[in-house]
Design an enzyme around this catalytic site. Structure first.
Site, mmCIF file in Angstrom:
data_model
loop_
_atom_site.group_PDB
_atom_site.id
_atom_site.type_symbol
_atom_site.label_atom_id
_atom_site.label_comp_id
_atom_site.label_asym_id
_atom_site.label_seq_id
_atom_site.Cartn_x
_atom_site.Cartn_y
_atom_site.Cartn_z
ATOM 1 N N ASP A 115 -9.949 2.397 3.066
ATOM 2 C CA ASP A 115 -9.939 1.810 4.087
ATOM 3 C C ASP A 115 -10.866 2.535 5.271
ATOM 4 O O ASP A 115 -11.574 1.997 5.978
ATOM 5 C CB ASP A 115 -8.637 1.557 4.734
ATOM 6 C CG ASP A 115 -7.787 0.332 3.816
ATOM 7 O OD1 ASP A 115 -8.871 -0.474 3.553
ATOM 8 O OD2 ASP A 115 -6.627 0.450 3.880
ATOM 9 N N LYS A 148 0.769 -1.176 -0.040
ATOM 10 C CA LYS A 148 0.034 0.024 0.060
ATOM 11 C C LYS A 148 0.836 1.412 0.064
ATOM 12 O O LYS A 148 0.592 2.189 -0.547
ATOM 13 C CB LYS A 148 -0.977 0.150 1.196
ATOM 14 C CG LYS A 148 -1.887 -1.110 1.249
ATOM 15 C CD LYS A 148 -2.968 -0.838 2.323
ATOM 16 C CE LYS A 148 -3.951 -2.186 2.403
ATOM 17 N NZ LYS A 148 -5.009 -1.662 3.444
#
Ligand code: ATR
Length: 272
Positions: free
Chosen positions: A100, A66
């Protein structure tokens, strides 16, 4: 020909994302398919260029990719400030997003928990905590971050202070007092996760009935923390909806179609 989507990460064998997205594509009769690809650190750029060249629609990223993605894709401001990308859209170049924190926001909203103006205590200061802190700061929560390594909490509070002026970071010593002052508690640590299921950041004696507790751990679904919350008469919210809503938001970014959340939820629960 079916449009291919996927998730890149390492390890990746246990990812629930393929099951969740394929169920959504099936439900809507879309000619799309979603697969898990093992991509190790250092190979992300090649994998993304390959996916783009082969006409993939988009990908999700998980551990350990990420952060690396920020150097490769055109990340939106939220992903840039979080410092991590979990969704890439190939429609127009390679656009990066981080959904997220949005997963946590939608999970709370679905349970009618007011975010704006609430006193929010986030325990943990890792990647998940960062994404949630930035999103919920944007949504107007008063944020306290508490972490075993206090300096990481102080640093994260300072990073979000341009959005949330009252943000503060501290250690875990005074958790009871911190919880007393809070409306919402989110566990962003790995405490309570399989196989250490007895771990908890707080017990029922440290909680109060007006509190909402969200645990981002979903293996097991009913964590020790959530059992303690129920014992205290607090509202307990399981973590799988966060996984589902971050995926649903990626689905919306890629397809522009309203994601079939209940189908996605059923698919994830079948796998848990
Ligand atoms: P993620 O990306 O899922 O957020 P991470 O970056 O590894 O995972 O962060 C894990 C978090 O859990 C950290 O905040 C960590 O605290 P430290 O910063 O002090 O390491 C926290 N954590 C892990 N085990 C813990 C434990 N036994 N007690 C308290 N906090 C713990």
């Amino acid at each position: 020909m079916r449009t291919v989507f996927g998730v890149f990460g390492d390890p990746i064998a246990h990812s629930r994302s393929p099951h969740m997205h394929n169920a959504a594509f099936r439900e809507l009769g879309m000619e799309c398919t979603y697969h898990a690809f093992r991509v190790s650190r250092g190979n992300l750029k090649d994998a993304l260029l390959g996916g783009k060249a082969m006409g993939f629609g988009g990908v999700n990223l998980t551990v350990p990719l990420k952060q690396e993605a920020l150097k490769i894709v055109d990340a939106d401001p939220l992903a840039k400030s979080i410092g991590a990308v979990n969704t890439i859209d190939f429609k127009d170049g390679m656009k990066g997003y981080n959904t997220d924190g949005f997963g946590a926001k939608r999970t709370l909203e679905e349970k009618s928990v007011e975010i704006k103006g609430s006193n929010l205590l986030i325990v943990g200061a890792g990647g998940a905590s960062r994404a949630i802190a930035f999103q919920l700061a944007k949504d107007g929560a008063n944020i306290t971050i508490a972490n075993r390594t206090e300096q990481k909490a102080i640093d994260l509070a300072s990073d979000i202070s341009f959005i949330a002026t009252s943000a503060r970071g501290c250690g875990l010593e005074n958790i009871k007092e911190l919880i007393m002052e809070s409306d919402i508690l989110i566990n962003c640590t790995t405490m309570g996760m399989h196989p250490n299921t007895e771990g908890t950041i707080a017990t029922s004696e440290e909680m109060h009935p007006e509190l909402t507790v969200l645990d981002i751990v979903y293996n097991p679904l009913e964590t020790r923390l959530l059992k303690e919350a129920k014992k205290a008469g607090a509202k307990a919210i399981t973590g799988e909806m966060m996984l589902i809503y971050q995926g649903a938001e990626a689905f919306r970014i890629w397809t522009g179609v309203e994601p079939p959340v209940s189908t996605m939820k059923k698919a994830v629960l079948e796998e848990l």
